[in-house]
Design an enzyme around this catalytic site. Structure first.
Site, PDB file in Angstrom:
ATOM      1  N   ASP A 105       9.694  -1.450  -2.050  1.00 34.13           N
ATOM      2  CA  ASP A 105       8.361  -0.865  -1.892  1.00 34.13           C
ATOM      3  C   ASP A 105       8.481   0.654  -1.770  1.00 34.13           C
ATOM      4  O   ASP A 105       9.024   1.162  -0.794  1.00 34.13           O
ATOM      5  CB  ASP A 105       7.719  -1.456  -0.635  1.00 34.13           C
ATOM      6  CG  ASP A 105       6.279  -1.012  -0.435  1.00 34.13           C
ATOM      7  OD1 ASP A 105       5.792  -0.166  -1.209  1.00 34.13           O
ATOM      8  OD2 ASP A 105       5.638  -1.523   0.506  1.00 34.13           O
ATOM      9  N   SER A 119      -0.065  -3.732   4.267  1.00 37.45           N
ATOM     10  CA  SER A 119      -0.571  -2.506   3.645  1.00 37.45           C
ATOM     11  C   SER A 119      -1.708  -1.919   4.490  1.00 37.45           C
ATOM     12  O   SER A 119      -1.543  -1.739   5.703  1.00 37.45           O
ATOM     13  CB  SER A 119      -1.017  -2.838   2.214  1.00 37.45           C
ATOM     14  OG  SER A 119      -1.314  -1.690   1.500  1.00 37.45           O
ATOM     15  N   HIS A 173       5.560  -2.895  -3.607  1.00 38.65           N
ATOM     16  CA  HIS A 173       4.586  -3.057  -2.531  1.00 38.65           C
ATOM     17  C   HIS A 173       3.968  -4.462  -2.525  1.00 38.65           C
ATOM     18  O   HIS A 173       3.676  -5.016  -1.473  1.00 38.65           O
ATOM     19  CB  HIS A 173       3.490  -1.997  -2.700  1.00 38.65           C
ATOM     20  CG  HIS A 173       2.546  -1.916  -1.550  1.00 38.65           C
ATOM     21  ND1 HIS A 173       2.973  -1.790  -0.242  1.00 38.65           N
ATOM     22  CD2 HIS A 173       1.192  -1.971  -1.497  1.00 38.65           C
ATOM     23  CE1 HIS A 173       1.906  -1.744   0.554  1.00 38.65           C
ATOM     24  NE2 HIS A 173       0.830  -1.859  -0.173  1.00 38.65           N
TER      25      HIS A 173
END
Lengths: 384, 215
Positions: free
Chosen positions: A324, A157, A357
Site C-alpha cells: 500500500d 482507509s 491499498h
C-alpha cells in the site's frame, strides 16, 4: 443462487433508514436540524447490548457491507470477505452495524437528497462534513440504536480515520479500535491526488456548479476521471504489472496509432470509471475527498498525535499492508508510535501483500488470521 | 483482557529465570517476543505491561490471539518508535547473535529501557570448543543449524560479551549462566565458561555524572 454460500454469508439483508431527530452542529459551523442514515445490521444484539460492532466505510463505501440485497444479486456488500458467520467479524458473535455516512449518496442525507426547505436536492449547498462530524452523527445513531459502548469500531482507509476519531472524541464508548490501512493525516501527495480528482469533477461542463440534478445530467466524465485516478493509487506498481503488464486488447499485437482503448490497463480503468459513475454521486465524491484532506486529529492537540490519543480508553489494533503506497505502512507506524508514546494498548500487524491499498478489502490469510484472533478475544471479553 | 483465560503452558526455563528478574508492575519491551509467552506470563503473574516486537506473521497472530500487545517489526530496523527511557526493561532472548550489529542493538535497548536483559548461546561451551578443535563449526543443542543456513551471524562467548560490556560501559547487574537443561547446574558453578550453554545478562548504562535516585 450459488454465490450466497450457506454458512458464510449473512444472506439477504434489508437496509433501513433511521431518522436522527437531534440537531447536529458541524465543524463548518452549520447545523443540521435532523438527518437520515441508511443502516444495515448483521447478527443479533445480545441482551446486555455489549456485542455491537460499528463498521466505518471508506471513500466510496456505503451501508451495504455484507450480504445481498436480493436472492438473485451477484455481488455482495463491499466487505463481505470479512463480515459473516465464521468470518473475522463473526456475525454469530457480534451485532454488526454498518451505515452510509452523512453526506453519502446511498440514501443517507447528502447532496443528492431533497432539502425539505426548497424541495430540491441539496447539491452544492450541502455542508462540507468532516470525520469528526461523522463520528458525532454515528454517536447519535448509536444512541438511537441503544448502544452505549461499541465492542469494536472497525474501518479501513478513511474508515480507519473515523475509528481513531471515535477513540479520541468518545473514549468511553469504544472498547476496541481497529484501524486498517489508515494514516494519522494525509500527505501533500495525497491531497494533490484528491485535488486533481476534484478538479476533474468541477471542470466537467455538466457539473453545473453542483446543480446538475436539475439539468438531468451528471458530470460523468469528471467523476470517471476522478475514479480512474483513484484506482491507480489503490494498486501497487507490482500489482498493475502482474495484472495488465503491457498487454494489448487486440490479439494481433499491433499498435493502432489512435487513442482508442488499446492497453489492457486502459480498458480496466475505463471500466472502473464507468461503473463508478453509475453508482456514485459527484457532489458526495467532492465531500469525501475533502473530509480526507481535513482529517488531522493531532491539530487540536498542538500537532502532537500522542497527546490526541492520551485520553483514549480503547485497545487498538493497527494493520497496514506492504504494497500500500497510498496509505503506506510508515503512516500506520506513526499511529502506532503515537499510541505507544501515549501508553496505550496497541498491536500492529504488517501484512505481506501485493495489491496495494485495496488489500484491506481482500481475505489475505495473514490479515484475516490477525482480525480473527483479535476479534475472537473481543467477543470473549464482551461475553458473547 | 478477559478473566483468567485458558491455562498457560509452563515457561521455558530461560524465560522463567527472566521472570524472576522483573519487578511487578513494571513496563517491558520484549524484542523478538515469539508467541508472547513471556509477556503473557509477566502480565498474569506480575501485572507487567508492555509490548513485544516480532517479525514472524504466525507469531504475531499468536500474540494477538493471546491478548499480548505485539508490534510487527524487524529488530534490525532499530527502536526508533520508542522514546528514551520509556520502559523499565527491554528484553531480548536468543536474538542478539542474529542481528547485524548486536552492539548497537544493546545500546538501543539501554536507550529505550532503564535496564536491558539479553540472552545468547555461549560459543565458548565445551561442545563448541571441541568441534572447533576438530576443525568443524559446532552443531550443538543450542546451535542446531549448519554454518551455511544458520541465522546466527554474530556468535560470541561469555568472555567476549563481558569484554563488550566493559568497552561499552555497560554495568552488569546480573549474570545467570544456564547449562544444557537451561538451569543453573552444578557444573556451571565449577567451570561457568565451559558449561554455560545459554548466558543471561542484565545490564544498565550508568548515566555519566548522575547520582543514584534518578529515575
Amino acid at each position: 443462487m450459488g454465490a450466497h454460500e450457506a454458512g458464510t454469508s449473512v444472506g439477504v439483508v434489508v437496509p433501513r433508514r433511521i431518522g436522527i431527530e437531534t440537531a447536529l452542529t458541524l465543524d463548518c459551523g452549520r447545523t443540521l436540524p435532523r438527518h437520515d442514515l441508511m443502516v444495515e445490521t448483521y447478527g443479533e444484539l445480545n441482551a446486555d447490548r455489549s456485542n455491537a460492532v460499528l463498521i466505518c466505510h471508506a471513500l466510496s463505501g456505503d451501508h451495504h457491507a455484507a450480504g445481498y440485497h436480493s436472492a438473485g444479486e451477484r455481488k455482495p456488500g463491499w466487505w463481505d470477505s470479512a463480515i459473516g458467520p465464521g468470518k473475522p467479524i463473526d456475525t454469530r458473535r457480534f451485532h454488526v452495524v454498518s451505515l452510509n455516512n452523512l453526506g453519502g449518496c446511498r440514501g443517507s442525507t447528502g447532496p443528492n437528497t431533497v432539502d425539505p426547505a426548497t424541495g430540491q436536492p441539496h447539491g452544492p449547498d450541502f455542508p462540507i462534513v468532516t470525520v469528526r462530524d461523522w463520528v458525532r452523527s454515528q454517536a447519535l445513531l448509536a444512541d438511537a440504536l441503544g448502544i452505549e459502548r461499541w465492542a469494536a469500531v472497525i474501518g479501513g482507509s478513511l474508515g480507519g480515520m473515523q475509528v481513531m476519531q471515535w477513540a479520541i472524541d468518545l473514549p468511553q464508548r469504544v472498547r476496541h479500535a481497529l484501524v486498517v490501512a489508515a494514516a494519522p493525516k494525509i500527505s501533500a501527495q495525497n491531497i494533490a491526488f484528491n485535488e486533481i480528482a476534484r478538479q476533474a469533477i468541477l471542470s466537467d461542463p455538466e457539473f453545473h456548479d453542483g446543480r446538475y440534478y436539475a439539468q438531468n445530467v451528471v458530470p460523468s466524465r469528471g467523476l470517471k476521471l476522478a475514479r480512474m485516478l483513484g484506482h491507480i493509487t489503490y494498486l501497487s506498481d507490482v500489482a498493475m504489472r502482474a495484472r495488465f503488464g503491457r498487454l494489448l486488447r487486440d490479439g494481433d499485437g499491433q499498435f493502432n496509432f489512435n487513442f482508442d482503448v488499446e492497453f489492457e490497463v486502459e480498458s480496466y480503468l475505463r471500466h472502473q470509471g464507468q461503473s463508478f459513475v453509475e453508482r456514485f454521486d459527484a457532489n458526495t465524491y467532492l465531500l469525501m475527498t475533502k473530509a480526507l484532506d481535513y482529517f488531522d486529529p493531532a491539530r487540536d492537540y498542538g500537532d502532537d498525535l500522542a497527546a490526541a490519543f492520551r485520553g483514549a480508553q480503547a485497545r487498538f489494533l493497527v494493520v497496514a499492508f506492504e504494497a500500500d503506497w497510498r496509505f503506506s505502512p510508515e503512516r500506520s507506524r506513526e499511529i502506532v508510535k503515537a499510541l505507544i508514546a501515549a501508553g496505550k494498548e496497541v498491536s500492529y500487524a504488517l501484512i505481506d501483500s501485493d495489491l496495494g491499498h485495496d488489500d484491506f478489502l481482500l481475505s489475505l490469510p495473514d490479515y484475516h488470521r490477525v482480525l480473527h484472533s483479535y476479534l475472537g478475544r473481543v467477543a470473549d471479553e464482551v461475553g458473547t | 483482557m478477559s478473566g483468567p483465560g485458558p491455562s498457560i503452558p509452563p515457561l521455558r526455563p530461560e524465560l522463567a529465570v527472566i521472570c524472576d528478574l522483573i519487578k511487578p508492575d513494571s513496563r517491558i519491551l520484549d524484542l523478538g517476543c515469539g508467541d508472547g509467552a513471556l509477556l503473557l506470563h509477566l502480565a498474569r503473574s506480575r501485572s507487567v505491561r508492555g509490548y513485544g516486537l516480532e517479525i514472524d506473521a504466525a507469531n504475531v497472530a499468536a500474540c494477538i490471539g493471546a491478548g499480548v500487545n505485539v508490534i510487527q517489526a524487524d529488530l534490525d530496523e532499530g527502536l526508533a518508535d520508542f522514546a528514551d527511557g520509556s520502559f523499565d526493561y527491554v528484553v531480548m532472548t536468543q536474538a542478539l547473535q542474529a542481528l547485524v550489529r548486536p552492539d548497537l542493538a544493546v545500546e538501543e535497548m539501554l536507550r529505550v529501557g532503564r535496564e536491558a536483559i539479553v540472552t545468547f548461546p555461549n560459543f565458548g561451551h565445551w561442545r563448541a570448543r571441541l568441534a572447533i578443535l576438530n576443525g568443524r563449526m559446532p552443531i550443538t543443542p543450542a546451535l542446531p543449524a549448519q554454518w551455511y543456513n544458520t541465522e546466527n551471524i554474530h556468535l560470541c562467548t561469555v568472555a567476549d560479551f563481558e569484554d563488550l560490556c566493559r568497552r561499552s560501559g555497560w554495568e552488569v547487574l546480573d549474570r545467570v549462566l544456564l547449562d544444557r537443561a537451561h538451569r543453573r547446574g552444578p557444573a556451571i558453578s565449577l567451570l561457568p565458561h565451559l558449561f554455560c550453554e545459554i548466558a543471561l545478562y542484565k545490564l544498565r548504562k550508568p548515566v555519566a555524572g548522575a547520582t543514584a535516585g534518578l529515575v
